[in-house]
Design an enzyme around this catalytic site. Structure first.
Site, PDB file in Angstrom:
ATOM      1  N   LYS A 150     -18.293  -4.662   8.597  1.00 53.99           N
ATOM      2  CA  LYS A 150     -18.378  -3.276   9.038  1.00 53.99           C
ATOM      3  C   LYS A 150     -17.797  -2.328   7.994  1.00 53.99           C
ATOM      4  CE  LYS A 150     -16.403  -1.194  12.426  1.00 53.99           C
ATOM      5  NZ  LYS A 150     -15.517  -1.207  13.563  1.00 53.99           N
ATOM      6  N   LYS A 182     -20.827  -9.485   1.328  1.00 53.25           N
ATOM      7  CA  LYS A 182     -20.501 -10.094   2.612  1.00 53.25           C
ATOM      8  C   LYS A 182     -20.770  -9.100   3.749  1.00 53.25           C
ATOM      9  CE  LYS A 182     -16.554 -11.569   5.244  1.00 53.25           C
ATOM     10  NZ  LYS A 182     -15.396 -11.172   5.811  1.00 53.25           N
ATOM     11  N   LYS A 208       0.837  -1.191   0.000  1.00 49.78           N
ATOM     12  CA  LYS A 208       0.000   0.000   0.000  1.00 49.78           C
ATOM     13  C   LYS A 208       0.886   1.260   0.000  1.00 49.78           C
ATOM     14  CE  LYS A 208      -3.168   2.002   3.109  1.00 49.78           C
ATOM     15  NZ  LYS A 208      -3.679   1.893   4.464  1.00 49.78           N
TER      16      LYS A 208
END
Ligand code: TRP
Length: 437
Positions: free
Chosen positions: A208, A205, A121
């Site tokens: 959160k 899915k 990242k």
């Protein structure tokens, strides 16, 4: 106490969030059911040290610990029957983490998916490779190995994303055992492919991070509201509906038995309106969750009760952790300076300077072990085994059966003198006692 031969199953839950219905169906409910099987000794713990790696909000860590503990208890986990504790109540865990850190290759940790994902990242963002990478994140797998190895867990039920961590725990246990003798038990990941992956309100899915969750123990009205907001297609009442690809149906399926599910599928084919279908789903979930919700709300309002249960769990856990840690400190040489480094015959002192098995591989590709006395002298030397498993089984027999196993294993061992030396007899006896202890 359960017999030492019971299968030990252990798992941890990171205390950084609020459990939702997907966690209940995917983790909590199957774990509570599994904990009731005979012949299983279960360990469940709140991984609050792990939470600190990704969460620096103290109130949230505390709140999440309470919510997760209350959820598991409300869902039927019986703290009398299982060992249910909070990681940070066990000071032996960070202590073991350090011993394991010292036998863990940095290269092993470099390969961890979570760490590598951060590096990728950062690279993609053109940032410094180590930007936002704490040493805690890097060390995550070692702390997790300590959690598991501390209780000699055989099986660790986890999601697929955690398999690599279990493999690392095995590697770390093997490194430790190779250096210091067979003290730690290499664990296995236990993946249950039958548990349902619950879709969320939007059909993806339930997670959160997608903001599509159904709260686990929210107020009844909230449950109704959330279920009414499940995304459906535009078919009108009277039109037949597909169960295939329907989040509504899949969520129902996770709570229903086969007959109920078949009945619901028939209603779909018969053209039940979405509003009615949602009402049926709400009632079905509420029937299972209602009684638990009351218990949950009680526990949330009485955190002292949860605290007491966790402290008791910690006492149970430490009854195992403290002696193992004492043994490991001895093994690595963190010893009282006046302790006699000798094999002793029984009693508590059998833990002081135990003889140890070492397993290793020779250039011939075969697997060997030897038994070394506390003074470093080789007491027993094996011949080559085809597999580490075969060698391990022979070691296990010697540990549990003591001198009695020598005759049975005679052709797998380099000859010992006609009469077994007193040193060897003592060593095997001390190991046998330590095993039983
Ligand atoms: N890493 C696990 C997770 O995020 C939580 C965890 C910590 C754990 N220690 C553990 C799971 C030991 C199993 C065993 O899901």
């Amino acid at each position: 106490m359960t017999s030492p031969s019971a299968r030990r199953v252990l798992t941890g839950i990171t205390t950084s969030g609020t459990p939702h219905l997907g966690n209940y169906v995917g983790a909590i409910r199957p774990a509570v059911r599994a904990s009731r099987q005979p012949g299983v000794q279960s360990f469940y713990f709140l991984a609050d040290y792990h939470a600190l790696i990704k969460c620096d909000d103290p109130a949230r860590v505390q709140r999440s610990t309470l919510e997760i503990a209350a959820s598991w208890l409300a869902a039927g986990l019986d703290p009398e029957h299982v060992t249910f504790y909070r990681q940070s109540d066990i000071p032996e865990i960070p202590e073991l983490t350090w011993l394991l850190t010292c036998v863990t290759g940095k290269g092993l940790l470099n390969r961890a998916h979570a760490y590598k994902a951060m590096l990728d990242k950062n690279a993609a963002a053109g940032a410094d490779p180590d930007s936002d990478v704490t040493a805690g994140l890097f060390m995550y797998p070692v702390l997790m190995a300590a959690d598991i190895l501390m209780f000699k867990a055989h099986q660790v039920p986890v999601g697929r994303d955690q398999i690599q961590h279990i493999e690392m725990a095995r590697d770390i246990a093997a490194s430790f055992n190779h250096l210091y003798g067979e003290h730690l038990v290499p664990p296995e990941a236990l993946i249950d492919d039958h548990v349902a992956l619950l879709p969320g309100l939007d059909g993806r899915k339930m997670s959160k991070s997608y903001d599509n969750v159904i709260a686990l123990f929210g107020p009844r009205e909230q449950l109704r509201r959330q279920i009414m907001s499940i995304v459906t297609d535009s078919r009108a009442p009277g039109e037949p509906k597909d169960t295939e690809g329907s989040a509504l149906y899949q969520i129902y399926r996770a709570f229903a038995d086969d007959a109920e599910a078949a009945d619901f599928a028939r209603a779909f084919a018969d053209g039940i309106g979405w509003g009615d279908a949602k009402q049926r789903l709400f009632e079905r979930i509420d029937a299972e969750m209602g009684p638990m919700r009351e218990r949950y709300q009680h526990l949330m309002a009485h955190p002292g009760e949860v605290e007491t249960l966790l402290r008791r769990g910690a006492d149970k856990a430490r009854a195992l952790a403290t002696p193992l840690m004492r043994e490991l400190r001895q093994a690595v040489g963190l010893r009282a300076l006046d302790a006699q480094v000798v094999a002793v015959r029984g009693g508590d002192q059998a833990k002081v300077g135990l003889p140890s098995f070492k397993q290793y591989r020779e250039p011939d590709g075969r697997f060997y072990f030897k038994l070394t006395g506390v003074g470093g002298q080789v007491l027993l030397q094996s011949r080559g085994f085809e597999s580490p498993r075969d060698a391990g089984q022979a070691v296990k027999r010697l540990q549990t059966e003591g001198g009695a196993a020598l005759a049975a294993l005679a052709d797998r061992l380099e000859p010992v003198a006609d009469t077994v030396s007193p040193d060897l007899a003592d060593a095997l006896q001390a190991l046998q006692i330590a095993q039983q202890g």
